[in-house]
Motif scaffolding. Structure first.
Motif, PDB file in Angstrom:
ATOM      1  N   ILE A   1     -56.632   2.565 -18.912  1.00  0.00           N
ATOM      2  CA  ILE A   1     -56.906   2.478 -20.349  1.00  0.00           C
ATOM      3  C   ILE A   1     -55.845   1.614 -21.029  1.00  0.00           C
ATOM      4  CG2 ILE A   1     -56.983   3.804 -22.503  1.00  0.00           C
ATOM      5  CD1 ILE A   1     -58.240   6.099 -20.829  1.00  0.00           C
ATOM      6  N   ARG A   2     -54.583   1.809 -20.653  1.00  0.00           N
ATOM      7  CA  ARG A   2     -53.533   0.975 -21.231  1.00  0.00           C
ATOM      8  C   ARG A   2     -53.734  -0.497 -20.875  1.00  0.00           C
ATOM      9  NH1 ARG A   2     -52.051   2.104 -24.568  1.00  0.00           N
ATOM     10  NH2 ARG A   2     -50.303   3.557 -24.552  1.00  0.00           N
ATOM     11  N   ARG A   3     -54.139  -0.776 -19.659  1.00  0.00           N
ATOM     12  CA  ARG A   3     -54.371  -2.166 -19.246  1.00  0.00           C
ATOM     13  C   ARG A   3     -55.465  -2.823 -20.085  1.00  0.00           C
ATOM     14  NH1 ARG A   3     -57.603  -3.085 -13.794  1.00  0.00           N
ATOM     15  NH2 ARG A   3     -59.257  -2.638 -15.320  1.00  0.00           N
ATOM     16  N   ASP A   4     -56.565  -2.074 -20.308  1.00  0.00           N
ATOM     17  CA  ASP A   4     -57.737  -2.643 -20.956  1.00  0.00           C
ATOM     18  C   ASP A   4     -57.785  -2.409 -22.467  1.00  0.00           C
ATOM     19  OD1 ASP A   4     -58.397  -3.332 -18.395  1.00  0.00           O
ATOM     20  OD2 ASP A   4     -60.127  -1.992 -18.225  1.00  0.00           O
ATOM     21  N   TRP A   5     -56.971  -1.488 -22.965  1.00  0.00           N
ATOM     22  CA  TRP A   5     -56.955  -1.163 -24.396  1.00  0.00           C
ATOM     23  C   TRP A   5     -55.497  -0.936 -24.800  1.00  0.00           C
ATOM     24  CZ3 TRP A   5     -59.386   3.983 -26.615  1.00  0.00           C
ATOM     25  CH2 TRP A   5     -59.363   3.939 -28.018  1.00  0.00           C
ATOM     26  N   PRO A   6     -54.743  -2.001 -24.947  1.00  0.00           N
ATOM     27  CA  PRO A   6     -53.295  -1.869 -25.140  1.00  0.00           C
ATOM     28  C   PRO A   6     -52.885  -1.064 -26.356  1.00  0.00           C
ATOM     29  CG  PRO A   6     -53.898  -4.133 -24.582  1.00  0.00           C
ATOM     30  CD  PRO A   6     -55.170  -3.406 -24.848  1.00  0.00           C
ATOM     31  N   GLU A   7     -53.722  -1.014 -27.392  1.00  0.00           N
ATOM     32  CA  GLU A   7     -53.345  -0.321 -28.624  1.00  0.00           C
ATOM     33  C   GLU A   7     -53.610   1.176 -28.572  1.00  0.00           C
ATOM     34  OE1 GLU A   7     -54.649  -4.455 -28.991  1.00  0.00           O
ATOM     35  OE2 GLU A   7     -55.768  -2.636 -28.461  1.00  0.00           O
ATOM     36  N   ALA A   8     -54.251   1.673 -27.541  1.00  0.00           N
ATOM     37  CA  ALA A   8     -54.647   3.089 -27.502  1.00  0.00           C
ATOM     38  C   ALA A   8     -53.438   4.007 -27.563  1.00  0.00           C
ATOM     39  CB  ALA A   8     -55.456   3.366 -26.248  1.00  0.00           C
ATOM     40  N   ARG A   9     -53.556   5.061 -28.356  1.00  0.00           N
ATOM     41  CA  ARG A   9     -52.545   6.117 -28.381  1.00  0.00           C
ATOM     42  C   ARG A   9     -53.006   7.193 -27.406  1.00  0.00           C
ATOM     43  NH1 ARG A   9     -51.751   8.645 -33.756  1.00  0.00           N
ATOM     44  NH2 ARG A   9     -49.591   8.978 -33.144  1.00  0.00           N
ATOM     45  N   ILE A  10     -52.187   7.500 -26.410  1.00  0.00           N
ATOM     46  CA  ILE A  10     -52.573   8.374 -25.304  1.00  0.00           C
ATOM     47  C   ILE A  10     -51.619   9.557 -25.242  1.00  0.00           C
ATOM     48  CG2 ILE A  10     -52.948   8.533 -22.808  1.00  0.00           C
ATOM     49  CD1 ILE A  10     -53.400   5.483 -22.815  1.00  0.00           C
ATOM     50  N   LEU A  11     -52.183  10.750 -25.185  1.00  0.00           N
ATOM     51  CA  LEU A  11     -51.410  11.978 -25.026  1.00  0.00           C
ATOM     52  C   LEU A  11     -51.830  12.655 -23.733  1.00  0.00           C
ATOM     53  CD1 LEU A  11     -49.476  14.201 -26.119  1.00  0.00           C
ATOM     54  CD2 LEU A  11     -51.503  15.234 -27.200  1.00  0.00           C
ATOM     55  N   MET A  12     -50.872  12.996 -22.880  1.00  0.00           N
ATOM     56  CA  MET A  12     -51.134  13.717 -21.632  1.00  0.00           C
ATOM     57  C   MET A  12     -50.571  15.127 -21.771  1.00  0.00           C
ATOM     58  SD  MET A  12     -50.131  12.453 -17.783  1.00  0.00           S
ATOM     59  CE  MET A  12     -51.378  11.155 -17.759  1.00  0.00           C
TER      60      MET A  12
ATOM     61  N   VAL B   1     -44.152   5.046 -18.327  1.00  0.00           N
ATOM     62  CA  VAL B   1     -43.177   6.135 -18.425  1.00  0.00           C
ATOM     63  C   VAL B   1     -42.071   5.812 -19.419  1.00  0.00           C
ATOM     64  CG1 VAL B   1     -43.649   6.957 -16.085  1.00  0.00           C
ATOM     65  CG2 VAL B   1     -41.827   5.273 -16.463  1.00  0.00           C
ATOM     66  N   ASP B   2     -41.897   4.534 -19.748  1.00  0.00           N
ATOM     67  CA  ASP B   2     -40.846   4.125 -20.680  1.00  0.00           C
ATOM     68  C   ASP B   2     -41.382   3.767 -22.056  1.00  0.00           C
ATOM     69  OD1 ASP B   2     -38.784   4.359 -18.739  1.00  0.00           O
ATOM     70  OD2 ASP B   2     -39.394   2.441 -17.877  1.00  0.00           O
ATOM     71  N   GLU B   3     -42.670   4.000 -22.296  1.00  0.00           N
ATOM     72  CA  GLU B   3     -43.229   3.688 -23.602  1.00  0.00           C
ATOM     73  C   GLU B   3     -42.707   4.650 -24.670  1.00  0.00           C
ATOM     74  OE1 GLU B   3     -47.457   3.545 -23.659  1.00  0.00           O
ATOM     75  OE2 GLU B   3     -47.610   1.844 -22.288  1.00  0.00           O
ATOM     76  N   PRO B   4     -42.668   4.224 -25.927  1.00  0.00           N
ATOM     77  CA  PRO B   4     -42.289   5.139 -27.006  1.00  0.00           C
ATOM     78  C   PRO B   4     -43.340   6.230 -27.179  1.00  0.00           C
ATOM     79  CG  PRO B   4     -43.075   3.051 -27.895  1.00  0.00           C
ATOM     80  CD  PRO B   4     -42.936   2.857 -26.419  1.00  0.00           C
ATOM     81  N   ALA B   5     -42.902   7.381 -27.685  1.00  0.00           N
ATOM     82  CA  ALA B   5     -43.798   8.530 -27.829  1.00  0.00           C
ATOM     83  C   ALA B   5     -44.983   8.231 -28.732  1.00  0.00           C
ATOM     84  CB  ALA B   5     -43.020   9.736 -28.352  1.00  0.00           C
ATOM     85  N   GLU B   6     -44.837   7.301 -29.660  1.00  0.00           N
ATOM     86  CA  GLU B   6     -45.946   6.958 -30.548  1.00  0.00           C
ATOM     87  C   GLU B   6     -47.109   6.327 -29.788  1.00  0.00           C
ATOM     88  OE1 GLU B   6     -42.803   6.090 -31.039  1.00  0.00           O
ATOM     89  OE2 GLU B   6     -42.347   7.587 -32.598  1.00  0.00           O
ATOM     90  N   SER B   7     -46.811   5.799 -28.612  1.00  0.00           N
ATOM     91  CA  SER B   7     -47.834   5.130 -27.812  1.00  0.00           C
ATOM     92  C   SER B   7     -48.334   6.002 -26.667  1.00  0.00           C
ATOM     93  CB  SER B   7     -47.268   3.818 -27.273  1.00  0.00           C
ATOM     94  OG  SER B   7     -48.200   3.159 -26.458  1.00  0.00           O
ATOM     95  N   PHE B   8     -47.389   6.626 -25.946  1.00  0.00           N
ATOM     96  CA  PHE B   8     -47.745   7.479 -24.804  1.00  0.00           C
ATOM     97  C   PHE B   8     -46.740   8.600 -24.695  1.00  0.00           C
ATOM     98  CE2 PHE B   8     -47.135   8.431 -20.192  1.00  0.00           C
ATOM     99  CZ  PHE B   8     -48.339   9.083 -19.996  1.00  0.00           C
ATOM    100  N   GLN B   9     -47.255   9.812 -24.542  1.00  0.00           N
ATOM    101  CA  GLN B   9     -46.374  10.973 -24.435  1.00  0.00           C
ATOM    102  C   GLN B   9     -46.994  11.996 -23.487  1.00  0.00           C
ATOM    103  OE1 GLN B   9     -45.681  13.026 -28.127  1.00  0.00           O
ATOM    104  NE2 GLN B   9     -43.953  14.204 -27.329  1.00  0.00           N
TER     105      GLN B   9
ATOM    106  N   ALA C   1     -61.987   2.523 -22.385  1.00  0.00           N
ATOM    107  CA  ALA C   1     -61.279   1.405 -23.012  1.00  0.00           C
ATOM    108  C   ALA C   1     -62.259   0.454 -23.687  1.00  0.00           C
ATOM    109  CB  ALA C   1     -60.455   0.673 -21.956  1.00  0.00           C
ATOM    110  N   ARG C   2     -63.360   0.179 -23.036  1.00  0.00           N
ATOM    111  CA  ARG C   2     -64.356  -0.736 -23.610  1.00  0.00           C
ATOM    112  C   ARG C   2     -64.912  -0.182 -24.915  1.00  0.00           C
ATOM    113  NH1 ARG C   2     -66.941  -1.138 -19.375  1.00  0.00           N
ATOM    114  NH2 ARG C   2     -68.525   0.479 -19.696  1.00  0.00           N
ATOM    115  N   GLU C   3     -65.281   1.092 -24.908  1.00  0.00           N
ATOM    116  CA  GLU C   3     -65.833   1.692 -26.108  1.00  0.00           C
ATOM    117  C   GLU C   3     -64.778   1.840 -27.203  1.00  0.00           C
ATOM    118  OE1 GLU C   3     -67.684   5.304 -24.796  1.00  0.00           O
ATOM    119  OE2 GLU C   3     -69.380   4.241 -23.861  1.00  0.00           O
ATOM    120  N   GLY C   4     -63.529   2.087 -26.810  1.00  0.00           N
ATOM    121  CA  GLY C   4     -62.455   2.173 -27.805  1.00  0.00           C
ATOM    122  C   GLY C   4     -62.229   0.856 -28.501  1.00  0.00           C
ATOM    123  N   ARG C   5     -62.244  -0.246 -27.742  1.00  0.00           N
ATOM    124  CA  ARG C   5     -62.068  -1.554 -28.348  1.00  0.00           C
ATOM    125  C   ARG C   5     -63.229  -1.884 -29.293  1.00  0.00           C
ATOM    126  NH1 ARG C   5     -61.318  -3.133 -23.069  1.00  0.00           N
ATOM    127  NH2 ARG C   5     -63.155  -4.486 -23.256  1.00  0.00           N
ATOM    128  N   GLN C   6     -64.429  -1.464 -28.895  1.00  0.00           N
ATOM    129  CA  GLN C   6     -65.608  -1.716 -29.729  1.00  0.00           C
ATOM    130  C   GLN C   6     -65.512  -0.957 -31.047  1.00  0.00           C
ATOM    131  OE1 GLN C   6     -68.792  -0.582 -27.081  1.00  0.00           O
ATOM    132  NE2 GLN C   6     -68.817  -2.560 -26.009  1.00  0.00           N
TER     133      GLN C   6
END
Length: 497
Positions: free
Chosen positions: A24-35, A221-229, A488-493
């Motif tokens: 998802i990060r590769r194909d939708w760089p702006e996505a905010r992802i929470l695990m 793993v080194d992304e800021p929490a606003e992007s991936f946590q 990712a495709r649907e998120g970009r759309q």
């Protein structure tokens, strides 16, 4: 990361959840992802593999922290239990696997399902064998075009960091594979010859470095929490939805009653084959096939004795084919001071013959809404019974194991050919299986989207719908890439709209 709106929430931090995040990060760089992970962060490196810790006591202590609600240290096998196992009998140490054990019979030697689930950041990615063999054609999903699945497997190999030959200079293993190949290679395509076991490892001067989900996530793993946590020690109690759309997740700290809500654009349930259906059940999402078709391959264990002046280091693999239903792994092993029998003078070689089991909708995970587990979810039970076909294949697998031992050297004197309890492989599948159509025999479509929902996905070995004998991590990560690309495709759309 604030708790207002998250583009993608992933429940579970194992290899497939991490693969979803990375694609998802590769194909939708702006996505905010929470695990979300119910267990703790047990290592400084996010999702790193425990086998990279050389100190066995330190490693064992950390493994206890990854056992979820049961953090009782495992009692070592006794001499009496070892002798019972050598003789081919049932030994009670098989009931002491660290973590979750579930059996459905009063007689543990009969129809036992020995289940385990890791609960820590990285999931089973911190503990897996790192074996990444490719599934045979008969094991692959028949309704996904062959070229698409082959391409997804290649992507999965890259995500996991597969090395096709980690010990290229192991002359002892090469000689052994040549002997085995003379018997098993005729009639096979070259990609299914006897070969080194592909492993997700990096060779180095101090041996192999085993890959965990730190490798799958890569720079994330080194992304800021606003992007991936990653929220550790956080259980998902419920997937919240309105009609056909998921609106978010209800979270809680294990052992606490207070919950909070996180709004989400998409939710991926990537726990494992036991806990993904558990969460869907707890959420009131209960398709007919949920928890059914629980499947695993039996492991037939054989000790062989090899005579060679040079110790073997490499693991080898006899792949399954349409005509040979087993995956065979052959690896160096060792004895403790009390286990080497008299007359055993050569190298001990371990062998596991993975034997497929018949699909049966009545082999299943069930849930008790009146009882709660350590995460506050309905308690799990297993219903399992082997078929007559399973028993016949096990007999054939035992014969195959002894035949291979004779080629290697000889079956180790004093060691019986044993069948481990089903579930021991930790490769259980099928409980959230994908299907070609929504006909009551599957939970999700070929992209792992749950039937009847627009934005709810499942991931992990549980989505595999076929009978398999191959280590499934590579396979399930490959399948995860289809859903991740669709999200990712649907998120970009949506963003463009």
């Amino acid at each position: 990361m604030s708790e207002d709106f998250i583009d993608v929430v992933i429940v579970g931090s194992g290899p497939t959840g991490s693969a979803y995040a990375r694609i998802i990060r590769r194909d939708w760089p702006e996505a905010r992802i929470l695990m979300v992970e119910a267990g703790p962060q047990i290592l400084p490196q996010t999702g790193a593999h425990l086998d990279n810790i050389a100190d066995l006591k330190e490693r064992a202590a950390l493994e206890v922290q990854a056992q979820g609600g049961d953090r009782t240290p495992r009692i070592p096998m006794s001499k009496e239990e070892w002798e019972a196992r050598r003789a081919g009998g049932f030994d009670a140490s098989q009931l002491r696997r660290s973590g979750l054990f579930i059996a459905n019979e009063s007689d543990p030697a009969e129809n036992l399902f020995a289940g385990f689930s890791a609960a820590n950041v990285g999931g089973m990615g911190t503990k897996w064998s790192t074996g990444t063999p490719t599934p045979s054609q008969v094991e692959r999903v028949p309704f996904i075009p062959a070229d698409e699945l082959a391409a997804a497997i290649t992507v999965a190999e890259g995500l996991l960091g597969t090395n096709k030959n980690p010990h290229p200079d192991d002359q002892t293993a090469i000689a052994m594979r040549e002997k085995l190949g003379a018997v098993f290679n005729p009639g096979r395509s070259s990609d299914r010859f006897v070969q080194p076991m592909p492993l997700a490892v990096t060779p180095g001067p101090n041996g192999l470095r085993y890959h965990g989900t730190d490798v799958v996530l890569g720079p994330m793993v080194d992304e800021p929490a606003e992007s991936f946590q990653i929220l550790a020690e956080t259980a998902c109690r419920r997937v919240v939805y309105e009609g056909s759309r998921v609106t978010g997740v209800e979270l809680a700290h294990p052992g606490q009653d207070d919950t909070w809500f996180v709004a989400a654009g998409t939710v991926i349930v990537a726990c494992d084959a036991l806990h993904s259906p558990q969460l869907l059940h707890a959420s009131g999402i209960r398709p007919q096939a949920l928890g059914r078709y629980l499947n695993d391959h039996f492991i037939i264990s054989q000790m062989a004795e090899m005579h060679s002046d040079v110790p073997m280091q490499a693991m080898s693999w006899i792949p399954p084919t349409n005509d040979f239903p087993f995956t065979v792994t052959i690896h160096p092993t060792s004895f403790t001071s009390i286990t080497r029998p008299d007359g055993f003078t050569g190298q001990p070689v371990g062998m596991g013959v993975f034997c497929p089991a018949d699909l049966n909708p009545d082999n299943r995970v069930t849930f008790d809404d009146s009882k709660r587990d350590w995460m506050g979810l309905p308690a799990i039970s297993i219903q399992w019974r082997e078929s007559e076909g399973d028993k016949a294949r096990q007999d054939y697998a035992k014969q195959t194991a002894r035949k291979i031992a004779e080629i290697i050297g000889r079956p180790a004197p004093g060691f019986a050919t044993i069948v481990q309890p089903v579930g021991s492989s930790l490769h259980y599948q099928g409980t959230v299986r994908m299907g070609e159509k929504d006909d009551g025999t599957s939970v999700c479509d070929r992209n792992s989207r749950v039937w009847g929902f627009d934005n709810l996905y499942v991931a992990g070995n549980g989505v595999i719908p076929t009978v398999t004998a191959t280590n499934p991590t590579l396979y399930s990560v490959a399948l995860a890439t289809f859903g991740a690309r669709q999200i990712a495709r649907e998120g970009r759309q949506r963003q463009a709209a």
